[in-house]
Each structure stands twice: as structure tokens, then as C-alpha cells.
Design a protein around this motif. Structure first.
Motif, PDB file in Angstrom:
ATOM      1  N   ILE A   1       0.865  -1.188   0.000  1.00 41.22           N
ATOM      2  CA  ILE A   1       0.000   0.000   0.000  1.00 41.22           C
ATOM      3  C   ILE A   1       0.893   1.227   0.000  1.00 41.22           C
ATOM      4  CG2 ILE A   1      -1.810   1.258   1.234  1.00 41.22           C
ATOM      5  CD1 ILE A   1      -2.572  -1.379   2.590  1.00 41.22           C
ATOM      6  N   SER A   2       0.597   2.203  -0.852  1.00 45.54           N
ATOM      7  CA  SER A   2       1.388   3.431  -0.875  1.00 45.54           C
ATOM      8  C   SER A   2       0.478   4.650  -0.849  1.00 45.54           C
ATOM      9  CB  SER A   2       2.281   3.478  -2.119  1.00 45.54           C
ATOM     10  OG  SER A   2       1.518   3.561  -3.301  1.00 45.54           O
ATOM     11  N   THR A   3       0.955   5.715  -0.188  1.00 41.15           N
ATOM     12  CA  THR A   3       0.210   6.970  -0.115  1.00 41.15           C
ATOM     13  C   THR A   3       1.163   8.148  -0.314  1.00 41.15           C
ATOM     14  OG1 THR A   3       0.525   7.386   2.263  1.00 41.15           O
ATOM     15  CG2 THR A   3      -1.285   5.923   1.636  1.00 41.15           C
ATOM     16  N   ARG A   4       0.574   9.311  -0.573  1.00 45.06           N
ATOM     17  CA  ARG A   4       1.352  10.555  -0.651  1.00 45.06           C
ATOM     18  C   ARG A   4       0.479  11.700  -0.155  1.00 45.06           C
ATOM     19  NH1 ARG A   4       4.842  13.192  -5.670  1.00 45.06           N
ATOM     20  NH2 ARG A   4       5.108  15.241  -4.671  1.00 45.06           N
ATOM     21  N   GLU A   5       1.047  12.482   0.781  1.00 47.92           N
ATOM     22  CA  GLU A   5       0.299  13.534   1.456  1.00 47.92           C
ATOM     23  C   GLU A   5      -1.065  12.993   1.918  1.00 47.92           C
ATOM     24  OE1 GLU A   5       1.850  15.072  -1.912  1.00 47.92           O
ATOM     25  OE2 GLU A   5       3.412  14.683  -0.459  1.00 47.92           O
ATOM     26  N   ASP A   6      -2.180  13.502   1.394  1.00 43.03           N
ATOM     27  CA  ASP A   6      -3.493  13.047   1.852  1.00 43.03           C
ATOM     28  C   ASP A   6      -4.169  12.126   0.850  1.00 43.03           C
ATOM     29  OD1 ASP A   6      -3.911  14.903  -0.119  1.00 43.03           O
ATOM     30  OD2 ASP A   6      -5.432  16.045   0.982  1.00 43.03           O
TER      31      ASP A   6
ATOM     32  N   ASN B   1       1.874  10.718   7.169  1.00 37.43           N
ATOM     33  CA  ASN B   1       2.094  11.868   6.283  1.00 37.43           C
ATOM     34  C   ASN B   1       1.693  13.167   6.973  1.00 37.43           C
ATOM     35  OD1 ASN B   1       2.706   9.843   4.478  1.00 37.43           O
ATOM     36  ND2 ASN B   1       0.887  10.136   3.197  1.00 37.43           N
ATOM     37  N   ALA B   2       0.537  13.139   7.622  1.00 38.45           N
ATOM     38  CA  ALA B   2       0.040  14.357   8.274  1.00 38.45           C
ATOM     39  C   ALA B   2       0.995  14.824   9.366  1.00 38.45           C
ATOM     40  CB  ALA B   2      -1.355  14.108   8.851  1.00 38.45           C
ATOM     41  N   GLU B   3       1.531  13.899  10.146  1.00 44.00           N
ATOM     42  CA  GLU B   3       2.469  14.274  11.207  1.00 44.00           C
ATOM     43  C   GLU B   3       3.748  14.847  10.633  1.00 44.00           C
ATOM     44  OE1 GLU B   3       2.139  14.319  14.578  1.00 44.00           O
ATOM     45  OE2 GLU B   3       0.026  13.920  14.136  1.00 44.00           O
ATOM     46  N   ALA B   4       4.266  14.220   9.586  1.00 45.87           N
ATOM     47  CA  ALA B   4       5.516  14.685   8.985  1.00 45.87           C
ATOM     48  C   ALA B   4       5.371  16.086   8.413  1.00 45.87           C
ATOM     49  CB  ALA B   4       5.963  13.714   7.905  1.00 45.87           C
ATOM     50  N   LEU B   5       4.177  16.422   7.913  1.00 50.43           N
ATOM     51  CA  LEU B   5       3.970  17.713   7.255  1.00 50.43           C
ATOM     52  C   LEU B   5       3.598  18.829   8.230  1.00 50.43           C
ATOM     53  CD1 LEU B   5       2.086  16.440   4.076  1.00 50.43           C
ATOM     54  CD2 LEU B   5       4.456  17.242   4.232  1.00 50.43           C
ATOM     55  N   LYS B   6       3.609  18.546   9.520  1.00 51.38           N
ATOM     56  CA  LYS B   6       3.310  19.602  10.495  1.00 51.38           C
ATOM     57  C   LYS B   6       4.447  20.607  10.609  1.00 51.38           C
ATOM     58  CE  LYS B   6      -0.015  17.189  13.470  1.00 51.38           C
ATOM     59  NZ  LYS B   6      -0.262  16.623  14.827  1.00 51.38           N
ATOM     60  N   ALA B   7       5.654  20.190  10.321  1.00 53.22           N
ATOM     61  CA  ALA B   7       6.800  21.100  10.416  1.00 53.22           C
ATOM     62  C   ALA B   7       6.739  22.120   9.281  1.00 53.22           C
ATOM     63  CB  ALA B   7       8.104  20.320  10.351  1.00 53.22           C
TER      64      ALA B   7
ATOM     65  N   LYS C   1       6.987  19.922   2.456  1.00 60.28           N
ATOM     66  CA  LYS C   1       6.070  20.028   1.326  1.00 60.28           C
ATOM     67  C   LYS C   1       5.516  18.682   0.875  1.00 60.28           C
ATOM     68  CE  LYS C   1       6.685  24.477   0.817  1.00 60.28           C
ATOM     69  NZ  LYS C   1       5.589  25.430   1.133  1.00 60.28           N
ATOM     70  N   TYR C   2       6.292  17.632   1.015  1.00 60.17           N
ATOM     71  CA  TYR C   2       5.888  16.330   0.471  1.00 60.17           C
ATOM     72  C   TYR C   2       6.183  15.224   1.485  1.00 60.17           C
ATOM     73  CZ  TYR C   2       6.670  19.256  -3.630  1.00 60.17           C
ATOM     74  OH  TYR C   2       6.681  20.302  -4.520  1.00 60.17           O
ATOM     75  N   CYS C   3       5.305  14.249   1.512  1.00 56.69           N
ATOM     76  CA  CYS C   3       5.577  13.052   2.304  1.00 56.69           C
ATOM     77  C   CYS C   3       4.901  11.859   1.647  1.00 56.69           C
ATOM     78  CB  CYS C   3       5.083  13.188   3.747  1.00 56.69           C
ATOM     79  SG  CYS C   3       5.577  11.780   4.777  1.00 56.69           S
ATOM     80  N   GLU C   4       5.662  10.827   1.455  1.00 56.43           N
ATOM     81  CA  GLU C   4       5.134   9.585   0.891  1.00 56.43           C
ATOM     82  C   GLU C   4       5.374   8.469   1.887  1.00 56.43           C
ATOM     83  OE1 GLU C   4       7.322  10.345  -2.453  1.00 56.43           O
ATOM     84  OE2 GLU C   4       9.245   9.688  -1.654  1.00 56.43           O
ATOM     85  N   SER C   5       4.463   7.519   1.955  1.00 55.09           N
ATOM     86  CA  SER C   5       4.597   6.411   2.895  1.00 55.09           C
ATOM     87  C   SER C   5       4.091   5.136   2.252  1.00 55.09           C
ATOM     88  CB  SER C   5       3.828   6.700   4.191  1.00 55.09           C
ATOM     89  OG  SER C   5       2.453   6.933   3.908  1.00 55.09           O
ATOM     90  N   ALA C   6       4.531   4.017   2.799  1.00 55.50           N
ATOM     91  CA  ALA C   6       4.151   2.730   2.223  1.00 55.50           C
ATOM     92  C   ALA C   6       4.163   1.660   3.303  1.00 55.50           C
ATOM     93  CB  ALA C   6       5.094   2.352   1.089  1.00 55.50           C
ATOM     94  N   LEU C   7       3.421   0.598   3.059  1.00 54.40           N
ATOM     95  CA  LEU C   7       3.431  -0.573   3.919  1.00 54.40           C
ATOM     96  C   LEU C   7       3.527  -1.806   3.039  1.00 54.40           C
ATOM     97  CD1 LEU C   7       3.151  -1.840   6.740  1.00 54.40           C
ATOM     98  CD2 LEU C   7       0.678  -1.904   6.371  1.00 54.40           C
TER      99      LEU C   7
END
Length: 525
Positions: free
Chosen positions: A73-78, A172-178, A182-188
Motif C-alpha cells: 500500500i502506498s500513499t502521498r500527502e493526503d 504523512n500528516a504528522e511529517a507535514l506539520k513542520a 512540502k511532500y511526504c510519501e509512505s508505504a506498507l
């Protein structure tokens, strides 16, 4: 890891797939094989294959009946980018005839097909025997009739997809609080590999292994858009169930990763030169993998593995003689390591998993071996390093979990730092390169911190260090104690042509290295 890199490697790793067992081995294989018109339990299929091989002239035979199950599973930002699920099921027969190997495989898991494929494998062996210089010699191994399962608490394939997606979007949401990210991608990525192995020597072994890896990467961009910096998560692939995703502080790591990426934008670049180095386990695993793991594979040392990523400087005349590292360096191969990616009950030729010394008090003492290699270095038994990433691939020598053992006396990371006047501490793995003989190397990382007069002062950027394998390990003067020991590792260790990939872990505690050369890697526009 960058998403683009992850997906590229993931594509190359498509053969690394695993099989889930929700029923007994026999019933599962029968129920999931509608093409079978005869008894489809694994013992019966194996008996037909082994007898057919013997009748055709094989002096040894084994069969692996495997199912591989995967989810990515992969996501980016929201946004959700992809959900991929796939399975593979089949068997492979390996035989010796005329002193040579033969191998054949099929996806039609029936008794008739097993007998047919076994005869093909014997024909292949006889053809190979005509050009083989010396007959194979297999180290002895007891016959086992056992089962083994990764000791997971929560089967990741039973977790609703929605929960996994929400976890990734939350990262992604936590990483983008700083401010500045601008971008965050995550995967499982999760796998389940179910193997049945039987041999003409009497073994019948069932194994069920699970592996899982949540990952992410966050990028910060400068106000003028002229610069960007990234930081990946410190979470590692591991041999556990979904409980790992619930226990590991993923959201905290993501929040800190965003802050780290922003901090790197304004951090000073390193000044090239020699200074001391402290490596945390999140980085050190990769150095172990490249400069010790691959270097001590016997097939590389013998020149059998040469095309793909080279051979090894560690020829057999070094065994028991070479001072590979300082006296504090103790490295083991261990297929029983708790939560290790390469941890199993038995390898892919039925050898019981074990732990063995590779480097003892700095001296090179042992290679990674399989049954046909052991006699080449005077060993009486295999170290259990046979692995194939598919039922359709031949098992070969692959890395066990290769780990640096912690120091014997109590020593903390703060103690290491206190002993450095001018140095750098590195967390997280990054870019790397090493020559074809595993001798000269260069490593980057994720986060770099300057050390002055025994204290960390501030983050650095554009950092890489260079060294030679034996010089580097001999420069190590301290390794922290066992309470600071952690695992790192890779899902995608590549080897051979056609390429196979293998999962492997590397453990260590933080370690200190003296007088290492650093370079500035700043991008030139």
C-alpha cells in the motif's frame, strides 16, 4: 528511501513473495489447487516427485512446494496511491545425477506433474554432468520432520485495509506539520511465505514466515525553492506481524523527520577532512551488509558470483588469519535472530537454522556456506545459508542475519560521544557505493551531527565518509552494550543472474570509529 527508489526496487523484488497458511499444509494446498485430479497433499506430491527422480537415476532429490502472499500500500500527502495484492503458488524439484545438479519447476501442483517435473530435472542434471569438472559433495545433514512459524502476534493479512491506509495517511500528516515540509510519501509492505520441503534423505518440513515494513520519506523545500532536503523513517523491515506497526512510534518518528528535514536546509555543510565517526544502528546495518555480509559469502570469495556486484577480496587463504577488525569486532551469522528477516527454522535445503562466528575478536573465522560448499573450506556441516526467492528458482547461498555483537562492558552512546573531540554522528542509512571486491566504499546517511569536545553541537549536511573495509573495522575502538542493540536490514538484497532478492537483517549497537575521511557531497548546480 525515496518513493521512486522504493517502487523501482520493489519491482525488481517481485519474486520476493510469500505464502499464507490459514489451514493445515495439506488441506490448504488441496483446496487452493482446483487443477489437481489426484491426491494433492504435499507428502503425496513429494513422494511421487522423489520416487520419479530416483527411478530416473537421481542419487539425491528434494522438492519445495511454496505459496507466496504479498500486499503493498502506498500513499502521498493526503492521497492513497495504490493497493497491490498478489499471490504465487508452485513447486520446484532439485536433483543430483551424475554428480551434477538439475532443476525444474511448475505451477501445476499435482502428483502427475510432480513426477514429470522430477524426470525433467534428472535429464537436466545428466546434461550438466557432461561438462561438470568435479562431482558435487553435499555436507551431511540430519533428516527433519518438523514445522516452524514466525512468532507473530497479529497476522497483518487479517487487518482491514482501511486501518493500514489511515496509518499511512496519519504518518504523512504528522511529517507535514513542520513548517517548510512540502511532500511526504509512505508505504506498507507485508509478505507471508509458506514452504513445504521434502528430500530423498527423509526430511519433511513445513515453514510459515512473515515479514513487514512500514516506511516513509518527508521532503522540506527552502522558501526560495532553490534547495530541498529529505529524511526517511528510522523504522526498519522486520520479521514480525502487524503488532510492529502498533508498537513502533511511527507518528513520533514522522513528526521528528519533518523537523529534521527542515533543519537540514539551514545546517552548515561538512568541511572535508579526517575526524572520528559514531554510527547508530539505523546506519551501521548497511555498512555491515555491504562490507562484511557480502564479503564473507563463500561463492563470491571463490569467484562463482562475479557478474552481479562482483566477487570478494576475502579469498580462502585469509580464513583464520586476517585481522578483519579490532579486538572489539565480533560478527556472527545467525538464522535464529529474534525478529530477523532471514530468520527461519530451516534453510531451503533442509538444514536446521543456526548461529556461527564470522569474525571473532577481529579475526576472520568463517564463511557463509551451503551443503555443497562446506567441504571447500574444511567445514563438516553447512551453515544453513541456502535460500531461493521463488519455487521456480534454484536455492543458492544467501546471507543469513549478519550482526555486530554488542560490547561486553556497559557503554552508552553518550559515553562514545564524550570520548570524541572532533567527529560526526550519523543516524539512518542513505546513499552508498562499494567496489566489486567489497574493499573500497563510501556511505552517506539521513542525519548528521557535529561532535566537538565530547558534545553534539548541531546538525550537518552534505556528508559522506570513505574508507577501506579492513582499515575501517580495525579503526573501531568501542561498541555499546547490549541494551542499545537494534536491528536494521533490507528486503531487497540482490544477487545472481537471473537476479534473486532476499530479505536479511543486521543488528548492532552504536559503535565508534577513529580517524575516518569525510567528504562534502553538496550538489553542484
Amino acid at each position: 528511501m525515496q518513493r521512486r527508489t522504493f517502487i523501482g526496487q520493489f519491482g525488481a523484488a517481485a519474486a520476493l513473495i510469500a505464502m499464507g497458511r490459514t489451514e493445515s499444509a495439506a488441506q490448504s494446498m488441496k483446496n487452493n489447487n482446483p487443477m489437481s485430479t489426484t491426491a494433492a497433499d504435499p507428502d503425496t506430491i513429494a513422494a511421487h516427485a522423489l520416487e520419479s527422480a530416483r527411478s530416473a537415476g537421481a542419487t539425491y532429490a528434494d522438492i519445495r512446494i511454496n505459496r507466496y502472499k504479498n500486499e503493498y500500500i502506498s500513499t502521498r500527502e493526503d492521497k492513497l496511491l495504490s493497493i497491490s495484492k498478489w499471490e504465487s503458488y508452485g513447486f520446484g524439484v532439485r536433483v543430483i545425477s551424475g554428480g551434477a545438479w538439475g532443476f525444474a519447476a511448475s505451477t501445476i501442483v499435482t502428483t502427475d506433474e510432480a513426477a514429470k517435473v522430477a524426470r525433467v530435472a534428472v535429464a537436466m542434471a545428466k546434461a550438466n554432468a557432461a561438462i561438470q569438472k568435479e562431482p558435487l559433495m553435499l555436507a551431511p545433514s540430519p533428516a527433519y520432520r518438523e514445522s516452524w512459524t514466525t512468532p507473530i502476534e497479529i497476522n497483518p493479512f487479517n487487518i482491514p485495509t482501511q486501518e493500514k491506509v489511515e496509518l499511512l495517511l496519519g504518518i504523512n500528516a504528522e511529517a507535514l506539520k513542520a513548517k517548510g515540509t512540502k511532500y511526504c510519501e509512505s508505504a506498507l509492505f507485508q509478505t507471508n511465505e509458506h514452504k513445504y520441503f521434502a528430500s530423498s534423505e527423509g526430511s519433511a518440513i513445513t515453514q510459515d514466515t512473515y515479514r513487514i515494513w512500514p516506511s516513509f520519506n518527508v521532503t522540506a523545500v527552502s522558501d526560495d525553492g532553490a534547495d530541498f532536503q529529505s529524511r526517511s523513517g528510522y523504522c526498519v523491515p522486520i520479521g514480525r506481524g502487524y503488532e510492529y506497526c502498533r508498537e513502533y512510534p511511527l507518528l513520533d518518528d514522522a513528526r521528528r523527520a519533518g523537523e529534521d528535514a527542515v533543519a537540514k536546509l539551514s545546517s552548515p555543510a561538512i568541511v572535508p577532512g579526517k575526524r572520528d565517526l559514531i554510527l547508530m544502528p539505523s546506519h551501521l546495518w548497511l555498512v555491515i551488509h555491504e562490507s562484511c555480509g557480502h564479503a564473507t559469502e563463500l561463492d563470491r570469495a571463490l569467484g562463482y558470483e562475479a557478474n552481479f556486484a562482483g566477487t570478494s577480496f576475502l579469498t580462502t587463504d585469509n580464513l583464520g588469519k586476517l585481522k578483519y577488525g579490532s579486538d572489539v569486532i565480533n560478527i556472527v551469522g545467525d538464522r535464529t535472530e529474534k525478529f530477523g528477516l532471514a530468520t527461519v527454522g530451516y534453510d531451503d535445503e533442509g538444514v536446521k537454522a543456526s548461529r556461527f562466528d564470522i569474525i571473532k575478536n577481529g579475526v576472520f573465522t568463517g564463511y557463509q556456506t551451503i551443503r555443497e560448499q562446506a567441504h571447500l573450506v574444511g567445514d563438516k556441516e553447512s551453515h544453513g545459508c541456502a535460500y531461493a526467492d521463488s519455487y521456480g528458482h534454484v536455492p543458492m547461498q544467501r546471507m543469513p542475519n549478519v550482526s555486530l555483537q554488542p560490547g561486553e562492558r556497559h557503554l552508552t552512546p553518550d559515553d562514545l560521544i564524550a570520548g570524541v573531540e572532533d567527529g560526526v554522528l550519523i543516524k539512518g542509512d542513505g546513499s552508498w557505493s562499494i567496489d566489486q571486491q567489497r574493499r573500497n566504499f563510501q556511505f552517506g546517511g539521513q542525519m548528521f551531527y557535529e561532535i566537538k569536545n565530547g558534545k553534539i553541537t548541531h546538525p550537518l549536511r552534505d556528508v559522506a565518509f570513505q574508507s577501506m573495509t579492513v582499515d575501517f573495522w580495525n579503526s573501531c575502538d568501542a561498541v555499546c552494550s547490549k541494551e542499545f542493540y537494534e536491528l536494521g536490514g533490507s528486503y531487497y538484497c540482490g544477487k545472481a543472474q537471473p537476479e534473486q532478492v532476499a530479505p536479511v537483517s543486521h543488528g548492532s549497537a552504536p559503535a565508534r570509529f577513529r580517524n575516518i575521511n569525510f567528504i562534502n557531497t553538496k550538489r553542484k548546480v
